[in-house]
Write a protein that holds these residues in place. Structure first.
Motif, PDB file in Angstrom:
ATOM      1  N   TYR A 100     -10.651   3.194 -12.681  1.00 35.52           N
ATOM      2  CA  TYR A 100     -10.224   2.837 -11.326  1.00 35.52           C
ATOM      3  C   TYR A 100     -10.918   1.575 -10.802  1.00 35.52           C
ATOM      4  CZ  TYR A 100      -8.276   7.506 -11.589  1.00 35.52           C
ATOM      5  OH  TYR A 100      -7.584   8.622 -11.981  1.00 35.52           O
ATOM      6  N   LYS A 113       0.812  -1.217   0.000  1.00 36.03           N
ATOM      7  CA  LYS A 113       0.000   0.000   0.000  1.00 36.03           C
ATOM      8  C   LYS A 113       0.846   1.268   0.000  1.00 36.03           C
ATOM      9  CE  LYS A 113      -3.921   1.810   2.637  1.00 36.03           C
ATOM     10  NZ  LYS A 113      -4.820   1.528   3.763  1.00 36.03           N
ATOM     11  N   ASP A 138     -13.845   0.828 -10.475  1.00 38.55           N
ATOM     12  CA  ASP A 138     -14.960   1.211  -9.591  1.00 38.55           C
ATOM     13  C   ASP A 138     -14.553   1.506  -8.151  1.00 38.55           C
ATOM     14  OD1 ASP A 138     -16.797   1.055 -11.704  1.00 38.55           O
ATOM     15  OD2 ASP A 138     -17.064  -1.097 -11.378  1.00 38.55           O
ATOM     16  N   TYR A 139     -13.269   1.790  -7.933  1.00 41.81           N
ATOM     17  CA  TYR A 139     -12.827   2.251  -6.620  1.00 41.81           C
ATOM     18  C   TYR A 139     -13.011   3.755  -6.535  1.00 41.81           C
ATOM     19  CZ  TYR A 139     -10.473  -2.082  -5.209  1.00 41.81           C
ATOM     20  OH  TYR A 139     -10.191  -3.357  -4.824  1.00 41.81           O
ATOM     21  N   ASP A 140     -13.331   4.252  -5.348  1.00 38.06           N
ATOM     22  CA  ASP A 140     -13.289   5.684  -5.090  1.00 38.06           C
ATOM     23  C   ASP A 140     -11.864   6.019  -4.676  1.00 38.06           C
ATOM     24  OD1 ASP A 140     -15.992   6.263  -5.575  1.00 38.06           O
ATOM     25  OD2 ASP A 140     -16.556   5.663  -3.541  1.00 38.06           O
ATOM     26  N   ILE A 141     -11.265   6.971  -5.366  1.00 34.64           N
ATOM     27  CA  ILE A 141      -9.882   7.349  -5.094  1.00 34.64           C
ATOM     28  C   ILE A 141      -9.867   8.479  -4.069  1.00 34.64           C
ATOM     29  CG2 ILE A 141      -7.736   8.227  -6.104  1.00 34.64           C
ATOM     30  CD1 ILE A 141      -8.507   5.434  -7.079  1.00 34.64           C
TER      31      ILE A 141
END
Length: 126
Positions: free
Chosen positions: A109, A25, A111-114
């Motif tokens: 992305y 990460k 469907d990820y929220d950045i």
């Protein structure tokens, strides 16, 4: 006591080695910010990555240093001044990280929220 400093590590393939050295990460973010900003102090890195804990940042910096992707310079002052910079080996990873940014963008992305869009962030004045 056995000397583990020169112990050879085993890996299944090159991908495993690469992900072990730069994966996770936080390591890509640390490398990215050092490449964009040049030399940074510990607190400056924390500023760029506010969600990382002190303990984890210390661990990640040590691992990147052990793998010769960053260098730590200690100044003999009180309190001690420590700066981190990216090495040539670390700089070689940056185009790969850039391609990963592009790939994530092109795939919406996944469907990820950045939370932080670091690929477009200007780090020069921080």
């Amino acid at each position: 006591m056995p000397n583990n400093l020169n112990k050879t590590k085993n890996a299944t393939c090159e991908f495993e080695v690469a992900f072990e050295v730069i994966g996770g990460k936080w390591k890509p973010l640390i490398l990215w910010f050092l490449s964009k900003s040049g030399t940074l102090r510990f607190t400056q890195i924390q500023h760029f990555i506010p969600d990382i804990t002190h303990k984890i940042l210390t661990k990640q910096l040590r691992e990147l240093e052990e793998n010769h992707l960053i260098v730590r310079k200690i100044y003999p002052e009180v309190p001690p001044k420590v700066e981190y910079s990216i090495t040539n080996s670390g700089k070689e990873v940056i185009p790969i990280l850039g391609m990963m940014c592009d790939w994530a963008y092109k795939n919406d992305y996944f469907d990820y929220d950045i939370k932080y869009n670091i690929c477009d962030e200007d780090c020069s004045n921080s």
